[in-house]
Write an enzyme that holds these catalytic residues in place. Structure first.
Site, mmCIF file in Angstrom:
data_model
loop_
_atom_site.group_PDB
_atom_site.id
_atom_site.type_symbol
_atom_site.label_atom_id
_atom_site.label_comp_id
_atom_site.label_asym_id
_atom_site.label_seq_id
_atom_site.Cartn_x
_atom_site.Cartn_y
_atom_site.Cartn_z
ATOM 1 N N ARG A 75 39.596 42.926 28.589
ATOM 2 C CA ARG A 75 40.111 43.481 29.794
ATOM 3 C C ARG A 75 40.209 43.224 30.672
ATOM 4 N NH1 ARG A 75 40.501 45.020 35.380
ATOM 5 N NH2 ARG A 75 38.169 46.087 34.533
ATOM 6 N N GLU A 95 37.426 50.360 43.841
ATOM 7 C CA GLU A 95 37.335 48.412 43.921
ATOM 8 C C GLU A 95 37.037 48.614 45.118
ATOM 9 O OE1 GLU A 95 41.099 45.242 43.195
ATOM 10 O OE2 GLU A 95 41.937 47.152 43.731
#
Length: 503
Positions: free
Chosen positions: A10, A140
């Site tokens: 990923r 994030e």
């Protein structure tokens, strides 16, 4: 035991120029889980493409049959349920939900209030739970969040812990942290939320990713993220091989990783990604277990004086001793012993050493397999008995036609001739050789790497050196050839290889 989550498929695929095919993703996933022993793998981002969906579906099918489906994870987004449906349809059951971990990202990108974002997250997590999924959450830009908006980070985490969330993952998204700030940030999270499973996700922008992982583990996180060969966007992620070595040797933290398989997995990912591992990369670099100075070889032969805990055998490798201008007699003797040549007296050793130093000064690469030829040349006797000789060959190249090679070769006194076409002149030459070996029912080595060294300066008549890596009956070795013509240099290296395996 520290949990390792590999995100090569990923985050690693976000390396510029890297795109794994379905077949490659399946091969890497199997290596990571079945061969290497990684606890979890992040295999894709939801909603990227039809090709990504097909790849994840095939991966999920394999994982379900192999009984490891819970170890496959997919990045999802706060998108009103679209990621949940994508992941569910692909057959996976674990979503790594990407949320905004800093107030700057929240207000600058989403243009929402914390309350609005929390409501959206809650709805997405509930949808995933209803679909039977496990949810982990990425905060994030958590690193900037802890620097500039810690109250928001805590507000977000407080709310997440009221939801069915298994892990909270702390990414240094922009690679801005150093070990002290990593430790402080992770300790703050662990102190405020004891008993919560935290992962740390590092990026390598300041070349501190592995050090930051080490600091996070010292601060008490339960899991860390890494990629094979440090693949990842910008400067990459924490390298799996280095992370494992540091955890085992410096922190005394066990993992499920099988160290002896690390190098094999690294080579496979290098091949599939097309991103070459730097020769001096720790653990997996081509040269990191190679001693160059003669004094090092001398010390190793006496009491392993120049060895540390990173023993090459741990990682499925062997220690080597380079041949070049830094070589001493101990270096050369080590290489001769590996070839089974032990009868050289001191005067002969002096002459061979001088020739190798001379070649090193000219920047020529000397391999172990070159030694018999150097001995024969310097001492003027046939230490290397060439049982195979190229008697003649013809190479033709014409526009619009495949190159053709005709070859006549002598093997143990018998002559053979064959013609073949190929994708290039050297390829045609090797195909002709393979035909001969096949007709004799003899195995032919696999070419694993081909490197050409061309000196700068623009001279078309300059010598070039070709170094070819081979795999034969479980052994890896290299041969080299030097000539003004690149193909001729490769042919010389190939003839050396043939005589090497004939011994």
């Amino acid at each position: 035991m520290i949990e390792i989550m590999d995100t090569t498929l990923r985050d690693g695929e976000q390396t510029n120029g890297v795109s794994f095919s379905v077949h490659e993703k399946k091969a890497i996933a199997r290596l990571l889980i079945s061969d290497l022993g990684v606890d979890r793998i992040e295999v894709a981002s939801a909603r990227v493409s039809d090709g990504e969906f097909k790849a994840v579906r095939q991966l999920a099918g394999w994982a379900e049959r192999a009984g490891c489906l819970p170890r496959l994870e997919v990045l999802g987004f706060v998108d009103g349920g679209e990621s949940v449906e994508w992941i569910r349809s692909a057959g996976c059951r674990v979503m790594n939900l990407l949320c905004k971990g800093s107030l700057k990202h929240l207000t600058g990108q989403l243009r929402k209030t914390p309350e609005q974002h929390l409501a959206d997250i809650a709805a997405q997590v509930q949808r995933a739970a209803q679909a039977g999924m496990t949810v982990n959450v990425y905060l994030e830009d958590w690193s900037n969040g802890m620097r500039h908006s810690p109250d928001y980070v805590f507000q977000l985490t407080d709310a997440l812990l009221q939801l069915p969330v298994r892990r909270i993952m702390l990414p240094d998204t922009l690679g801005i942290l150093e070990p002290e700030s990593v430790r402080a940030g992770c300790e703050a999270m662990r102190t405020r939320y004891p008993g919560v499973h935290f992962d740390f996700h590092a990026h390598n922008d300041y070349d501190l990713a592995v050090a930051n992982v080490c600091a996070a583990v010292r601060a008490g996180v339960s899991g860390v993220h890494a990629t094979v060969n440090g693949l990842g966007e910008r400067a990459g992620n924490a390298s799996l091989s280095s992370v494992v070595a540091v955890l085992h040797d410096h922190l005394g933290q066990p993992t499920a990783i099988r160290e002896e398989r690390i190098n094999h997995v690294s080579r496979m990912v290098e091949m599939y990604s097309g991103i070459h591992v730097a020769p001096n990369s720790p653990v997996v670099g081509e040269h990191v277990f190679t001693q160059c100075a003669g004094v090092h070889a001398d010390g190793d032969s006496k009491n392993n004086l120049y060895c540390n805990d990173l023993l090459p055998e741990r990682f499925g490798r062997m220690r080597e001793y380079a041949l070049g201008k830094m070589s001493g007699r101990a270096n050369i003797r080590r290489n001769l012993e590996a070839l089974g040549i032990e009868e050289l007296d001191e005067e002969s050793m002096r002459k061979v050493t001088e020739r190798i130093i001379e070649l090193g000064d000219k920047k020529e690469i000397v391999t172990r397999e070159d030694l018999p030829y150097i001995i024969s040349d310097v001492l003027h006797h046939d230490t290397q008995e060439n049982k195979i000789r190229i008697l003649n060959y013809s190479l033709s190249l014409a526009q619009g036609l495949k190159p053709v090679a005709t070859l006549k070769i002598e093997i143990r006194g018998k002559t053979y001739q064959e013609t073949a076409t190929g994708d290039g002149q050297y390829d045609a030459f090797v195909r002709a050789l393979r035909k001969i070996y096949k007709s004799l029912d003899r195995p032919f080595p696999m070419l694993t790497n081909y490197a050409v060294s061309i000196p700068p300066g623009g001279r078309t008549d300059a010598f070039v050196q070709t170094i070819i890596s081979w795999h034969h009956e479980g052994a890896e070795f290299k041969t080299g050839g030097l000539d003004a013509d690149q193909t001729e240099a490769a042919i010389k290296a190939t003839v050396k290889m043939l005589n090497k395996i004939e011994q």
